[in-house]
Design a protein around this motif. Structure first.
Motif, short mmCIF file in Angstrom:
data_model
loop_
_atom_site.label_atom_id
_atom_site.label_comp_id
_atom_site.label_asym_id
_atom_site.label_seq_id
_atom_site.Cartn_x
_atom_site.Cartn_y
_atom_site.Cartn_z
N LEU A 76 0.86 -1.18 0.00
CA LEU A 76 0.00 0.00 0.00
C LEU A 76 0.90 1.23 0.00
O LEU A 76 1.55 1.55 0.99
N LYS A 77 0.95 1.91 -1.14
CA LYS A 77 1.82 3.07 -1.27
C LYS A 77 1.02 4.36 -1.07
O LYS A 77 -0.18 4.35 -0.90
N GLY A 78 1.74 5.47 -1.08
CA GLY A 78 1.07 6.76 -0.98
C GLY A 78 0.56 7.09 0.41
O GLY A 78 -0.42 7.82 0.56
N ARG A 79 1.20 6.54 1.45
CA ARG A 79 0.85 6.89 2.81
C ARG A 79 1.80 7.98 3.30
O ARG A 79 2.88 8.18 2.73
N GLY A 80 1.43 8.68 4.35
CA GLY A 80 2.32 9.72 4.83
C GLY A 80 1.90 10.30 6.16
O GLY A 80 0.76 10.15 6.60
N ASN A 81 2.85 10.95 6.82
CA ASN A 81 2.62 11.73 8.02
C ASN A 81 2.99 13.18 7.74
O ASN A 81 3.87 13.45 6.92
N LEU A 82 2.35 14.09 8.41
CA LEU A 82 2.74 15.50 8.34
C LEU A 82 3.46 15.86 9.64
O LEU A 82 2.95 15.58 10.74
N ILE A 83 4.63 16.46 9.51
CA ILE A 83 5.42 16.90 10.66
C ILE A 83 5.75 18.37 10.47
O ILE A 83 6.38 18.75 9.47
N ALA A 84 5.32 19.23 11.39
CA ALA A 84 5.52 20.67 11.26
C ALA A 84 6.16 21.22 12.53
O ALA A 84 5.77 20.85 13.65
#
Length: 376
Positions: free
Chosen positions: A62-70
């Motif tokens: 399963l590709k196209g996963r992500g986290n946002l880190i700011a």
């Protein structure tokens, strides 16, 4: 985003279908994270999408996963208060469109947990330009809490961010603004029964679905035993049998049947495994396989509670969080994490039209979060 109130911004988040069932057709979390990145991006902010992929049980990726880190740019050493939430939701087949009425926002994910996420984004944006804060804000939004074994937060824990730089984390799961320090564990189990198939009209000595019925009866006895166990400061453990699946047509002897259940634990998971294995073994069945999909022990956050800067407006209560959250994994990796969010957990996972959150509660949540950064 400066001119948007909380209602309009939350409705924007809810319009993204981020329902997550762990399959290749899972929801658009990365698309939503890109939208949030655009909304908060400024010269004062260092914001990145951490990409990752998930290996599914069927071997597919399963590709196209992500986290946002700011983080605030140029102030990347902290100390930080990490505002953490997940943007994926459980599914809803009704096609209900999010909306607002009588001071409430309705829609899939309003409670679990885009309501808290919307507030965290607003707080992060609000504090990023302030120079005299005791703590700096860090925003971490993950993609896979509702499925895929909490892959998002596990990927975050692989990053370079020093655990020493994070004073504490706030995981915004719905707690009706009561801070939670006693986090129940979880044990997810599959019982697989297999045999040779055949024609349903032929004589048969055994049938996996019949065996499943006897196993189910034993699991109900195990449940009655588990819920009687006590631990000081915790509510009793719970057990939910969620899936029974076997066979496809009535004229075939089925080859397999599976029973899936989850235990919300108050003791180490080894305690429950011994009970399950002993009781099922007594049935004497062959070709039975017990699989533990994942297990996490309960956690007690023993550090003192943070001040909200508002004269302790946080509701303390008994501090027990019955559901499972990413805060458990943070604590197990030496990042102090409290569960504290807006919304009533009883409204989560219902039909989308029944999942609703109060705008007044979201506004109060925002004030309390801001207060964390000014005091300890």
């Amino acid at each position: 985003m400066n001119n948007q109130n909380i209602k309009n911004f939350l409705l924007q988040l809810l319009r993204f279908d981020t329902s997550n069932d762990g399959h290749l057709q899972t929801g658009r979390t990365l698309e939503l994270l890109q939208f949030i990145k655009k909304e908060i991006n400024s010269p004062d902010i260092e914001v990145n999408i951490q990409p990752y992929s998930v290996k599914l049980k069927n071997g597919q990726e399963l590709k196209g996963r992500g986290n946002l880190i700011a983080l605030p740019k140029g102030r990347s050493r902290g100390p930080f208060i990490m505002l953490q939430g997940h943007v994926d939701t459980v599914g809803d087949a009704t096609g209900f469109k999010p909306g607002a009425r009588q001071g409430y926002i309705h829609g899939r994910g309003a409670v679990d947990m885009k309501g808290s996420v919307a507030v965290m984004i607003r707080v992060f944006k609000q504090l990023i330009k302030k120079k005299n804060l005791k703590y700096q804000p860090m925003l971490v939004l993950t993609s896979d809490e509702e499925a895929n074994d909490f892959s998002g937060i596990k990927e975050f824990l692989k990053t370079k961010h020093s655990k020493k730089e994070i004073a504490f984390a706030v995981c915004g799961e719905p707690t009706s603004l009561e801070i939670k320090t006693k986090l129940m564990g979880v044990l997810n189990v599959e019982v697989n029964i297999r045999q040779a198939g055949g024609h349903g009209a032929l004589p048969q000595k055994e049938n996996v679905i019949e065996k499943a019925g006897l196993i189910l009866s034993e699991l109900i006895k195990i449940k009655k035993l588990i819920v009687k166990q006590k631990r000081a400061g915790f509510d009793p453990a719970t057990m939910n049998i969620g899936v029974i699946r076997g066979g496809d047509v009535v004229n075939k002897i089925p080859r397999s049947c599976v029973i899936k259940f989850a235990v919300r634990t108050i003791q180490p998971h080894s305690y429950y495994k011994k009970i399950i294995e002993k009781r099922i073994a007594l049935l004497g069945f062959k070709n039975i396989k017990i699989k533990y999909c994942f297990s996490y022990d309960p956690v007690i956050v023993r550090r003192r509670l943070p001040s909200d800067g508002l004269g302790s407006k946080i509701k303390k209560g008994r501090g027990i969080f019955r559901a499972f959250s990413e805060a458990t994994l943070l604590n197990q990796n030496d990042i102090l994490a409290y569960v504290f969010g807006a919304g009533d957990i009883k409204k989560a996972h219902k039909k989308a039209e029944k999942e609703s959150i109060s705008l007044a509660e979201l506004e109060k949540y925002e004030k309390i979060l801001v207060g964390f950064f000014r005091n300890d």
